[in-house]
Design a protein around this motif. Structure first.
Motif, PDB file in Angstrom:
ATOM      1  N   LYS A 208       0.824  -1.213   0.000  1.00 16.77           N
ATOM      2  CA  LYS A 208       0.000   0.000   0.000  1.00 16.77           C
ATOM      3  C   LYS A 208       0.859   1.264   0.000  1.00 16.77           C
ATOM      4  CE  LYS A 208      -3.467   2.344   2.760  1.00 16.77           C
ATOM      5  NZ  LYS A 208      -4.063   2.455   4.064  1.00 16.77           N
ATOM      6  N   ILE A 209       0.430   2.247  -0.777  1.00 16.81           N
ATOM      7  CA  ILE A 209       1.004   3.584  -0.721  1.00 16.81           C
ATOM      8  C   ILE A 209       0.125   4.365   0.253  1.00 16.81           C
ATOM      9  CG2 ILE A 209       1.555   5.692  -1.998  1.00 16.81           C
ATOM     10  CD1 ILE A 209       3.261   3.209  -2.803  1.00 16.81           C
ATOM     11  N   ASN A 210       0.720   4.939   1.286  1.00 19.35           N
ATOM     12  CA  ASN A 210      -0.061   5.647   2.300  1.00 19.35           C
ATOM     13  C   ASN A 210      -0.443   7.060   1.894  1.00 19.35           C
ATOM     14  OD1 ASN A 210       2.224   3.952   4.148  1.00 19.35           O
ATOM     15  ND2 ASN A 210       0.062   3.555   4.521  1.00 19.35           N
ATOM     16  N   LYS A 211       0.444   7.750   1.174  1.00 20.05           N
ATOM     17  CA  LYS A 211       0.198   9.142   0.793  1.00 20.05           C
ATOM     18  C   LYS A 211       0.630   9.354  -0.653  1.00 20.05           C
ATOM     19  CE  LYS A 211      -0.541  10.636   5.137  1.00 20.05           C
ATOM     20  NZ  LYS A 211      -1.626  11.367   5.698  1.00 20.05           N
ATOM     21  N   TRP A 212      -0.259   9.945  -1.447  1.00 16.23           N
ATOM     22  CA  TRP A 212       0.061  10.255  -2.831  1.00 16.23           C
ATOM     23  C   TRP A 212       0.569  11.684  -2.917  1.00 16.23           C
ATOM     24  CZ3 TRP A 212       0.527   6.256  -5.845  1.00 16.23           C
ATOM     25  CH2 TRP A 212      -0.224   5.107  -5.584  1.00 16.23           C
ATOM     26  N   LEU A 213       1.625  11.886  -3.675  1.00 16.02           N
ATOM     27  CA  LEU A 213       2.289  13.187  -3.800  1.00 16.02           C
ATOM     28  C   LEU A 213       1.792  13.954  -5.017  1.00 16.02           C
ATOM     29  CD1 LEU A 213       5.911  11.883  -3.204  1.00 16.02           C
ATOM     30  CD2 LEU A 213       4.538  13.213  -1.581  1.00 16.02           C
ATOM     31  N   GLN A 214       1.906  15.290  -4.938  1.00 17.80           N
ATOM     32  CA  GLN A 214       1.662  16.130  -6.108  1.00 17.80           C
ATOM     33  C   GLN A 214       2.488  17.401  -5.994  1.00 17.80           C
ATOM     34  OE1 GLN A 214      -2.526  16.983  -6.258  1.00 17.80           O
ATOM     35  NE2 GLN A 214      -2.444  18.460  -4.618  1.00 17.80           N
ATOM     36  N   GLU A 215       2.658  18.069  -7.124  1.00 15.53           N
ATOM     37  CA  GLU A 215       3.410  19.319  -7.204  1.00 15.53           C
ATOM     38  C   GLU A 215       2.929  20.293  -6.130  1.00 15.53           C
ATOM     39  OE1 GLU A 215       5.968  22.348  -8.794  1.00 15.53           O
ATOM     40  OE2 GLU A 215       5.887  20.237  -9.372  1.00 15.53           O
ATOM     41  N   GLY A 216       3.885  20.873  -5.412  1.00 13.07           N
ATOM     42  CA  GLY A 216       3.565  21.903  -4.437  1.00 13.07           C
ATOM     43  C   GLY A 216       3.239  21.397  -3.049  1.00 13.07           C
ATOM     44  N   ASP A 217       3.113  20.081  -2.858  1.00 15.86           N
ATOM     45  CA  ASP A 217       2.869  19.564  -1.502  1.00 15.86           C
ATOM     46  C   ASP A 217       4.000  20.019  -0.593  1.00 15.86           C
ATOM     47  OD1 ASP A 217       0.560  18.210  -2.182  1.00 15.86           O
ATOM     48  OD2 ASP A 217       1.490  16.215  -2.204  1.00 15.86           O
ATOM     49  N   LEU A 218       3.652  20.431   0.619  1.00 18.92           N
ATOM     50  CA  LEU A 218       4.652  20.741   1.636  1.00 18.92           C
ATOM     51  C   LEU A 218       4.573  19.648   2.683  1.00 18.92           C
ATOM     52  CD1 LEU A 218       6.827  22.628   2.762  1.00 18.92           C
ATOM     53  CD2 LEU A 218       4.999  23.813   4.019  1.00 18.92           C
ATOM     54  N   LEU A 219       5.632  18.877   2.803  1.00 18.55           N
ATOM     55  CA  LEU A 219       5.688  17.777   3.761  1.00 18.55           C
ATOM     56  C   LEU A 219       6.468  18.244   4.982  1.00 18.55           C
ATOM     57  CD1 LEU A 219       6.658  14.950   1.229  1.00 18.55           C
ATOM     58  CD2 LEU A 219       4.368  15.790   1.798  1.00 18.55           C
ATOM     59  N   VAL A 220       5.871  18.097   6.156  1.00 16.02           N
ATOM     60  CA  VAL A 220       6.490  18.568   7.390  1.00 16.02           C
ATOM     61  C   VAL A 220       6.611  17.399   8.362  1.00 16.02           C
ATOM     62  CG1 VAL A 220       6.308  20.181   9.325  1.00 16.02           C
ATOM     63  CG2 VAL A 220       5.497  20.865   7.055  1.00 16.02           C
ATOM     64  N   PHE A 221       7.835  17.156   8.808  1.00  9.48           N
ATOM     65  CA  PHE A 221       8.125  16.101   9.779  1.00  9.48           C
ATOM     66  C   PHE A 221       9.032  16.712  10.834  1.00  9.48           C
ATOM     67  CE2 PHE A 221       7.909  14.293   5.480  1.00  9.48           C
ATOM     68  CZ  PHE A 221       6.738  13.562   5.595  1.00  9.48           C
ATOM     69  N   GLY A 222       8.490  17.019  12.013  1.00  7.91           N
ATOM     70  CA  GLY A 222       9.275  17.729  13.013  1.00  7.91           C
ATOM     71  C   GLY A 222       9.680  19.071  12.444  1.00  7.91           C
ATOM     72  N   SER A 223      10.968  19.360  12.427  1.00  9.53           N
ATOM     73  CA  SER A 223      11.443  20.625  11.871  1.00  9.53           C
ATOM     74  C   SER A 223      11.846  20.515  10.398  1.00  9.53           C
ATOM     75  CB  SER A 223      12.638  21.131  12.689  1.00  9.53           C
ATOM     76  OG  SER A 223      13.715  20.232  12.565  1.00  9.53           O
ATOM     77  N   MET A 224      11.638  19.362   9.796  1.00 11.98           N
ATOM     78  CA  MET A 224      12.009  19.165   8.394  1.00 11.98           C
ATOM     79  C   MET A 224      10.841  19.537   7.478  1.00 11.98           C
ATOM     80  SD  MET A 224      14.118  15.553   8.562  1.00 11.98           S
ATOM     81  CE  MET A 224      12.815  14.658   9.411  1.00 11.98           C
TER      82      MET A 224
END
Length: 194
Positions: free
Chosen positions: A113-129
């Motif tokens: 399974k793919i949990n999250k599908w990506l697209q142009e301009g998505d901002l992914l935030v993980f902690g301070s990253m």
């Protein structure tokens, strides 16, 4: 992405083709991401455990087996959600460069399974990253790059090689698209970007 005073950024050559896989984490939140786990999931999981990190995400620039093959085994070992662009679904099943090329079960079952599908301009935030998703097709139809503007970093998968560009003769590849992606999305970034 402000990683703090002791950021973790490791390049781990993995799999039969020694693909560059990256482990990134911030020193404060201890959250980690892995980019392009094309093999050696046990080694990657061991590094995550040694560093006492929490794996938040497994980010895939594209679905060629040498970049994604161990995403699911890494998820089993260390957790994290798997991210991919939806235009890579056909690539996953391709007999020449997808998972079936190496005898891995095809996607569609629970363990693929793919949990999250990506697209142009998505901002992914993980902690301070913070990762900005840039669509960079050409090497494959849904190829993406992960840009960290604050740190002047970009993870380009197979869009670029040292002194060259990625191949375009596989399923969904396009030389014209790749040249456009490189010129418009990568070479247009600040010259200090690594």
């Amino acid at each position: 992405m402000k990683l703090g005073h002791n950021p973790i950024l490791e390049c781990l050559p993995v799999g039969m083709l020694q693909t560059n896989c990256y482990l990134l984490a911030d020193a404060v939140h201890r959250q980690a991401v892995v980019i392009d786990p094309g093999g050696n999931s046990r080694q990657i999981a061991a590094r995550i455990q040694e560093q006492k990190l929490d794996l938040a995400a497994i980010l895939n620039t594209h679905a060629h087996f040498d970049h994604i093959m161990d995403a699911w085994s890494l998820q089993e070992l260390a957790g994290g959600e798997i991210y991919l662009h939806p235009r890579e679904q056909a690539v996953l099943q391709d007999r020449t460069v997808g998972l079936s090329a190496v005898g891995v079960a095809l996607p569609g079952t629970a363990e693929r399974k793919i949990n999250k599908w990506l697209q142009e301009g998505d901002l992914l935030v993980f902690g301070s990253m913070h990762f900005l998703v840039l669509e960079t097709p050409g090497h494959s139809p849904g190829h993406v790059a992960f840009h960290c503007p604050e740190e002047a970093l970009i993870f380009v998968g197979d869009a670029l090689f040292a002194g060259s560009i990625g191949r375009t003769d596989f399923l969904g590849g396009s030389y014209e698209q790749l040249i456009s992606s490189v010129r418009e999305k990568i070479f247009s970034l600040d010259g200090k970007t690594v």
